[in-house]
Design a protein around this motif. Structure first.
Motif, mmCIF file in Angstrom:
data_model
loop_
_atom_site.group_PDB
_atom_site.id
_atom_site.type_symbol
_atom_site.label_atom_id
_atom_site.label_comp_id
_atom_site.label_asym_id
_atom_site.label_seq_id
_atom_site.Cartn_x
_atom_site.Cartn_y
_atom_site.Cartn_z
ATOM 1 N N GLU A 18 6.822 4.868 9.002
ATOM 2 C CA GLU A 18 5.915 3.820 8.532
ATOM 3 C C GLU A 18 6.452 3.016 7.361
ATOM 4 N N GLN A 19 7.613 3.364 6.824
ATOM 5 C CA GLN A 19 8.118 2.684 5.635
ATOM 6 C C GLN A 19 8.609 1.275 5.949
ATOM 7 N N GLN A 20 8.466 0.397 4.966
ATOM 8 C CA GLN A 20 8.822 -1.012 5.150
ATOM 9 C C GLN A 20 10.314 -1.190 5.409
ATOM 10 N N HIS A 21 11.151 -0.458 4.688
ATOM 11 C CA HIS A 21 12.593 -0.559 4.833
ATOM 12 C C HIS A 21 13.143 0.760 5.373
ATOM 13 N N PRO A 22 14.221 0.704 6.152
ATOM 14 C CA PRO A 22 14.779 1.934 6.727
ATOM 15 C C PRO A 22 15.221 2.910 5.634
ATOM 16 N N LEU A 23 14.932 4.175 5.857
ATOM 17 C CA LEU A 23 15.311 5.210 4.908
ATOM 18 C C LEU A 23 16.640 5.834 5.317
ATOM 19 N N LEU A 24 17.519 6.015 4.341
ATOM 20 C CA LEU A 24 18.779 6.721 4.584
ATOM 21 C C LEU A 24 18.570 8.221 4.500
ATOM 22 N N PHE A 25 17.606 8.640 3.704
ATOM 23 C CA PHE A 25 17.181 10.040 3.729
ATOM 24 C C PHE A 25 15.829 10.165 3.048
ATOM 25 N N ALA A 26 15.146 11.230 3.375
ATOM 26 C CA ALA A 26 13.906 11.610 2.692
ATOM 27 C C ALA A 26 13.896 13.130 2.599
ATOM 28 N N ASP A 44 5.810 16.149 -2.807
ATOM 29 C CA ASP A 44 6.638 15.122 -3.441
ATOM 30 C C ASP A 44 7.790 14.763 -2.519
ATOM 31 N N LEU A 45 7.710 13.590 -1.912
ATOM 32 C CA LEU A 45 8.776 13.078 -1.046
ATOM 33 C C LEU A 45 9.641 12.116 -1.844
ATOM 34 N N ARG A 46 10.940 12.308 -1.765
ATOM 35 C CA ARG A 46 11.877 11.442 -2.478
ATOM 36 C C ARG A 46 12.970 10.995 -1.517
ATOM 37 N N GLY A 47 13.500 9.805 -1.734
ATOM 38 C CA GLY A 47 14.525 9.352 -0.812
ATOM 39 C C GLY A 47 15.162 8.046 -1.218
ATOM 40 N N GLU A 64 13.583 -2.626 -6.392
ATOM 41 C CA GLU A 64 14.491 -1.574 -5.979
ATOM 42 C C GLU A 64 13.804 -0.224 -5.769
ATOM 43 N N THR A 65 12.644 -0.032 -6.384
ATOM 44 C CA THR A 65 11.928 1.236 -6.253
ATOM 45 C C THR A 65 10.573 0.995 -5.612
ATOM 46 N N GLN A 66 10.255 1.809 -4.636
ATOM 47 C CA GLN A 66 8.957 1.717 -3.975
ATOM 48 C C GLN A 66 8.267 3.068 -4.081
ATOM 49 N N SER A 67 6.977 3.036 -4.351
ATOM 50 C CA SER A 67 6.211 4.278 -4.479
ATOM 51 C C SER A 67 4.864 4.137 -3.778
ATOM 52 N N ARG A 68 4.366 5.267 -3.362
ATOM 53 C CA ARG A 68 3.101 5.289 -2.626
ATOM 54 C C ARG A 68 2.466 6.663 -2.814
ATOM 55 N N MET A 69 1.172 6.696 -3.081
ATOM 56 C CA MET A 69 0.425 7.953 -3.176
ATOM 57 C C MET A 69 -0.794 7.861 -2.272
ATOM 58 N N TRP A 70 -1.081 8.951 -1.567
ATOM 59 C CA TRP A 70 -2.229 8.975 -0.675
ATOM 60 C C TRP A 70 -2.618 10.416 -0.387
ATOM 61 N N ASP A 71 -3.744 10.566 0.263
ATOM 62 C CA ASP A 71 -4.249 11.887 0.611
ATOM 63 C C ASP A 71 -4.053 12.117 2.103
ATOM 64 N N LEU A 79 5.254 9.571 -2.471
ATOM 65 C CA LEU A 79 6.546 9.126 -1.934
ATOM 66 C C LEU A 79 7.171 8.120 -2.885
ATOM 67 N N VAL A 80 8.397 8.395 -3.328
ATOM 68 C CA VAL A 80 9.150 7.475 -4.168
ATOM 69 C C VAL A 80 10.546 7.334 -3.576
ATOM 70 N N THR A 81 10.945 6.092 -3.309
ATOM 71 C CA THR A 81 12.301 5.847 -2.811
ATOM 72 C C THR A 81 12.953 4.745 -3.631
#
Length: 269
Positions: A18-26, A44-47, A64-71, A79-81
């Motif tokens: 669901e992330q806006q930009h492709p993730l290289l890792f999480a 805590d998801l980081r990537g 350069e940094t994107q973060s999201r918190m939810w239940d 999630l912080v990437t």
């Protein structure tokens, strides 16, 4: 790269998709990585994500940094990437936190670029990483002094032991129970880990036979002294020599994403 799974967690693969930009890792960080999660611990998801060239070449500085918190299913997700270039810059600082994220065995999503980054990790380690863990421990110790909670107390012990182990063994180990097998620490720390598993925000004062504040202070000071000694005697270099290769990895990954033919990452030494 050795990976492990964590049972009882929501569908994290869907989160990646669901992330806006492709993730290289999480990867999973926090209490799950540190070896003392409770039933209600945050996840805590980081990537690392990869911004498109369009965002990088324009006049507006990219986010350069994107973060999201939810239940999710009653659990708090965090999630912080970082964009690859920012993450690479952080890796070149004495920042143990980003190394722990990169090398976390709790992998939700991986790519060849993730493997290539992890392959550079041994050359990113320096004696100055001791400063990071020393400062982190002092911050968590102050938080424990204010709250009396087990969580910042265990963080204090965890980061000191991680720093000592890094200076001595030249590897990043973030799991506190594993560290207790390799670095001398007070016997009661294992009991604190077990107590933390029962309650995310449990207090030391509720435990039978809990160590006194004087005992804790003396033990934390002894670990600080051990970290100081380990830093002084370590064979780790003062500075990383991986900057050029890390820069090339970033450039090649950008070009590859933009459709420009480049050499295979797996062919790099």
């Amino acid at each position: 790269m050795t990976t492990h799974t964590v049972s009882g967690l929501p569908d994290l693969i869907q989160v990646v998709a669901e992330q806006q930009h492709p993730l290289l890792f999480a990867t999973i960080s926090g209490a799950h990585l540190y070896g003392f999660p409770s039933r209600d611990s945050d996840i805590d998801l980081r990537g690392v994500h990869l911004l498109p060239l369009h965002d990088l070449l324009g006049l507006t500085p990219p986010q350069e940094t994107q973060s999201r918190m939810w239940d999710a299913d009653g659990l708090e997700m965090d999630l912080v990437t970082h964009d690859l270039a920012k993450f690479a810059r952080l890796l070149l600082r004495p920042n143990g936190y980003v190394l722990e994220q990169l090398l976390s065995p709790l992998v939700v999503h991986t790519t060849p670029e993730h493997t290539a980054l992890a392959g550079l990790a041994p050359r990113l380690l320096t004696r100055h990483h001791a400063h990071h863990y020393r400062g982190f421990a002092k911050t968590q110790w102050r938080l424990f002094g204010k709250s009396g909670e087990l969580k910042p107390l265990l963080y204090t012990f965890r980061v000191l032991l991680t720093g000592i182990h890094l200076m001595r063994a030249h590897e990043v180990q973030a799991d506190l129970p594993t560290l207790l097998d390799s670095v001398r620490a007070p016997d009661y720390v294992r009991d604190l880990v077990a107590a933390k598993a029962a309650a995310e925000h449990g207090h030391l004062s509720t435990l039978d036979g809990a160590p006194s504040h004087e005992r804790l202070t003396a033990d934390v000071e002894a670990l600080h002294a051990a970290l100081d000694e380990a830093e002084q005697s370590t064979m780790l270099p003062d500075q990383s020599d991986a900057g050029t290769d890390l820069n090339e990895l970033v450039v090649q990954t950008r070009l590859r994403a933009g459709g420009v033919p480049v050499s295979d990452l797996s062919d790099r030494p």
